[in-house]
Design a protein around this motif. Structure first.
Motif, PDB file in Angstrom:
ATOM      1  N   ARG A 143       0.699  -1.117   0.158  1.00 44.11           N
ATOM      2  CA  ARG A 143       0.066  -0.154  -0.315  1.00 44.11           C
ATOM      3  C   ARG A 143       0.947   1.456  -0.045  1.00 44.11           C
ATOM      4  O   ARG A 143       0.638   2.177  -0.831  1.00 44.11           O
ATOM      5  N   VAL A 144       1.890   1.117   0.721  1.00 43.38           N
ATOM      6  CA  VAL A 144       2.807   2.550   0.850  1.00 43.38           C
ATOM      7  C   VAL A 144       3.343   2.518  -0.780  1.00 43.38           C
ATOM      8  O   VAL A 144       3.550   3.854  -0.954  1.00 43.38           O
ATOM      9  N   GLN A 145       4.007   1.738  -1.153  1.00 37.85           N
ATOM     10  CA  GLN A 145       4.421   1.630  -2.456  1.00 37.85           C
ATOM     11  C   GLN A 145       3.615   1.999  -3.663  1.00 37.85           C
ATOM     12  O   GLN A 145       3.695   2.999  -4.421  1.00 37.85           O
ATOM     13  N   LEU A 146       2.050   1.779  -3.376  1.00 40.01           N
ATOM     14  CA  LEU A 146       1.046   2.257  -4.442  1.00 40.01           C
ATOM     15  C   LEU A 146       1.018   3.526  -4.086  1.00 40.01           C
ATOM     16  O   LEU A 146       0.742   4.342  -4.850  1.00 40.01           O
ATOM     17  N   ALA A 147       1.031   4.039  -2.846  1.00 39.36           N
ATOM     18  CA  ALA A 147       0.676   5.592  -2.752  1.00 39.36           C
ATOM     19  C   ALA A 147       2.018   6.433  -3.127  1.00 39.36           C
ATOM     20  O   ALA A 147       1.651   7.462  -3.850  1.00 39.36           O
ATOM     21  N   ARG A 148       3.279   5.893  -3.191  1.00 37.59           N
ATOM     22  CA  ARG A 148       4.177   6.574  -3.786  1.00 37.59           C
ATOM     23  C   ARG A 148       3.897   6.475  -5.203  1.00 37.59           C
ATOM     24  O   ARG A 148       4.303   7.717  -5.803  1.00 37.59           O
ATOM     25  N   TYR A 149       3.609   5.664  -5.989  1.00 34.68           N
ATOM     26  CA  TYR A 149       3.327   5.563  -7.245  1.00 34.68           C
ATOM     27  C   TYR A 149       2.332   6.628  -7.695  1.00 34.68           C
ATOM     28  O   TYR A 149       2.304   7.380  -8.645  1.00 34.68           O
ATOM     29  N   LEU A 150       1.079   6.438  -7.031  1.00 34.88           N
ATOM     30  CA  LEU A 150      -0.179   7.610  -7.389  1.00 34.88           C
ATOM     31  C   LEU A 150       0.413   8.895  -7.106  1.00 34.88           C
ATOM     32  O   LEU A 150       0.142   9.892  -7.699  1.00 34.88           O
ATOM     33  N   GLN A 151       1.146   9.243  -6.091  1.00 39.52           N
ATOM     34  CA  GLN A 151       1.686  10.508  -5.830  1.00 39.52           C
ATOM     35  C   GLN A 151       2.640  10.921  -6.894  1.00 39.52           C
ATOM     36  O   GLN A 151       2.468  12.155  -7.379  1.00 39.52           O
ATOM     37  N   ALA A 152       3.397  10.038  -7.398  1.00 38.76           N
ATOM     38  CA  ALA A 152       4.369  10.548  -8.524  1.00 38.76           C
ATOM     39  C   ALA A 152       3.589  10.880  -9.884  1.00 38.76           C
ATOM     40  O   ALA A 152       3.828  11.524 -10.803  1.00 38.76           O
ATOM     41  N   CYS A 153       2.285  10.199  -9.920  1.00 41.01           N
ATOM     42  CA  CYS A 153       1.478  10.378 -11.018  1.00 41.01           C
ATOM     43  C   CYS A 153       0.354  11.497 -11.046  1.00 41.01           C
ATOM     44  O   CYS A 153      -0.315  12.075 -11.978  1.00 41.01           O
ATOM     45  N   GLY A 154       0.732  12.193  -9.627  1.00 40.27           N
ATOM     46  CA  GLY A 154      -0.396  13.323  -9.701  1.00 40.27           C
ATOM     47  C   GLY A 154      -1.676  12.924  -9.021  1.00 40.27           C
ATOM     48  O   GLY A 154      -2.450  13.852  -8.987  1.00 40.27           O
ATOM     49  N   ARG A 155      -1.801  11.742  -8.745  1.00 45.95           N
ATOM     50  CA  ARG A 155      -3.160  11.350  -8.348  1.00 45.95           C
ATOM     51  C   ARG A 155      -3.054  11.441  -6.738  1.00 45.95           C
ATOM     52  O   ARG A 155      -3.346  10.476  -5.986  1.00 45.95           O
ATOM     53  N   ASN A 156      -3.008  12.773  -6.012  1.00 46.74           N
ATOM     54  CA  ASN A 156      -2.632  12.845  -4.628  1.00 46.74           C
ATOM     55  C   ASN A 156      -3.874  12.254  -4.048  1.00 46.74           C
ATOM     56  O   ASN A 156      -3.640  11.963  -2.852  1.00 46.74           O
ATOM     57  N   GLY A 157      -5.084  12.345  -4.550  1.00 45.09           N
ATOM     58  CA  GLY A 157      -6.124  11.985  -3.626  1.00 45.09           C
ATOM     59  C   GLY A 157      -6.360  10.504  -3.380  1.00 45.09           C
ATOM     60  O   GLY A 157      -6.570  10.022  -2.164  1.00 45.09           O
ATOM     61  N   GLU A 158      -5.748   9.762  -4.486  1.00 41.17           N
ATOM     62  CA  GLU A 158      -5.864   8.100  -4.218  1.00 41.17           C
ATOM     63  C   GLU A 158      -4.535   8.008  -3.446  1.00 41.17           C
ATOM     64  O   GLU A 158      -4.723   6.818  -2.708  1.00 41.17           O
ATOM     65  N   ALA A 159      -3.306   8.666  -3.598  1.00 33.65           N
ATOM     66  CA  ALA A 159      -2.267   8.560  -2.950  1.00 33.65           C
ATOM     67  C   ALA A 159      -2.545   8.588  -1.455  1.00 33.65           C
ATOM     68  O   ALA A 159      -2.350   7.843  -0.796  1.00 33.65           O
ATOM     69  N   LEU A 160      -3.585   9.554  -0.997  1.00 30.38           N
ATOM     70  CA  LEU A 160      -3.790   9.946   0.149  1.00 30.38           C
ATOM     71  C   LEU A 160      -4.521   8.697   0.848  1.00 30.38           C
ATOM     72  O   LEU A 160      -4.527   8.276   1.887  1.00 30.38           O
TER      73      LEU A 160
END
Length: 324
Positions: A143-160
């Motif tokens: 889950r942490v790695q997925l959050a990092r990936y989503l943040q890098a994609c600019g999908r901050n809501g999903e990353a949060l």
């Protein structure tokens, strides 16, 4: 077990008995689950063989492929993805923990190749498999790695959401501090960027309570993350102290020149922003940073360094850049 049963001319139904259903026997023969000690005793008695026959270790093809991958370089070995995909084609024959490790390396390979879509799919499969195995640490790390990936994609809501769920699992399952810290390292800046400053501040306090127990590199990242939240809280003096502590910790964290430089640029910026401005402190840190900027040769760092030097010169009333 299947070989011995067939050699005895027996059907699965003939092996069945109290606590040993044909369906359970089928799962044992396919390798989908290991036998309990009680089941092992039952089978040995029915088949007339010693337990050692079932305890022989045979080479695990999937594990061997994974060993080949891990002994090389994901970034350099073009065969990594095909090798791992071939191993993952037969999940029933693969130990779930080995399968998780193979998926983890596969996600890293996709990340290295810039295949974001496949990386995301693999990370989501890792989360599901970690939950299926019943190992919360594996689930949290995915889950942490997925959050990092989503943040890098600019999908901050999903990353949060992903980082928040990772942190929630660490709290629910009373997990080791290292896993909690890794979740907070992603969650805190995402909360701050989303304007959820109260939650970010509370999690920063939780983060700082763990710092002393963390590995050196993670301590540095934790202190820097906490510093950024203190800046948003307008608590600049605390932010400076946290960054100074991070720089002192970095000597124990290995020779990461980029991190060493970024910390000095960050604290210089804070010195120039804090009221009253600490021009001497900014000059000292920029003088240290100068040779590293030249050595790395990064345009990004050169621009940031020159901007800070210009800002310092402006407030000093002119003068040469530090270190010149």
């Amino acid at each position: 077990m299947r070989e011995i049963r067939q050699a005895r001319g027996m059907m699965q139904a003939e092996l069945a008995g109290p606590g040993m259903s044909p369906a359970y026997l089928s799962r044992l023969e396919s390798g989908n689950r290991p036998p309990t000690e009680r089941a092992l005793t039952y089978l040995c008695d029915k088949l007339g063989v010693p337990a050692e026959v079932f305890r022989q270790e045979y080479p695990d093809e999937a594990a061997q492929r994974l060993a080949v991958v891990l002994s090389g370089s994901v970034a350099e070995d073009a065969d990594v993805v095909p090798l791992l995909l071939e191993s993952l084609e037969r999940p029933a024959e693969m130990d779930p923990a080995v399968r998780w490790q193979a998926l983890w390396v596969l996600a890293e390979a996709y990340r290295t190749q810039g295949d974001g879509e496949q990386e995301e799919q693999t990370l989501r499969a890792l989360i599901a498999l970690g939950a299926e195995i019943g190992n919360p640490r594996l689930e949290v790390r995915a889950r942490v790695q997925l959050a990092r990936y989503l943040q890098a994609c600019g999908r901050n809501g999903e990353a949060l959401d992903a980082a928040g769920r990772a942190h929630a699992v660490t709290a629910e399952r009373a997990m080791p501090q290292l896993d909690t810290a890794r979740a907070l390292l992603v969650l805190v800046p995402l909360e701050a960027d989303a304007g959820r400053l109260a939650e970010a501040a509370a999690h920063t306090d939780e983060f700082l309570a763990l710092v002393a127990e963390l590995p050196a590199r993670l301590r540095v990242e934790a202190l820097w993350t906490a510093s950024t939240v203190r800046v948003r809280q307008e608590r600049h003096a605390e932010a400076v102290l946290l960054l100074e502590q991070a720089m002192s910790e970095l000597t124990c964290a290995g020779g990461d020149l980029k991190l060493w430089l970024r910390l000095r640029l960050a604290v210089s910026w804070l010195y120039l922003r804090t009221a009253p401005r600490n021009l001497r402190g900014a000059e000292r840190r920029l003088r240290e940073a100068g040779p590293a900027v030249e050595l790395l040769g990064s345009t990004k760092y050169q621009r940031e360094f020159l901007a800070l030097c210009s800002y310092l010169a402006f407030h000093r009333g002119g003068g040469a850049r530090p270190g010149s």
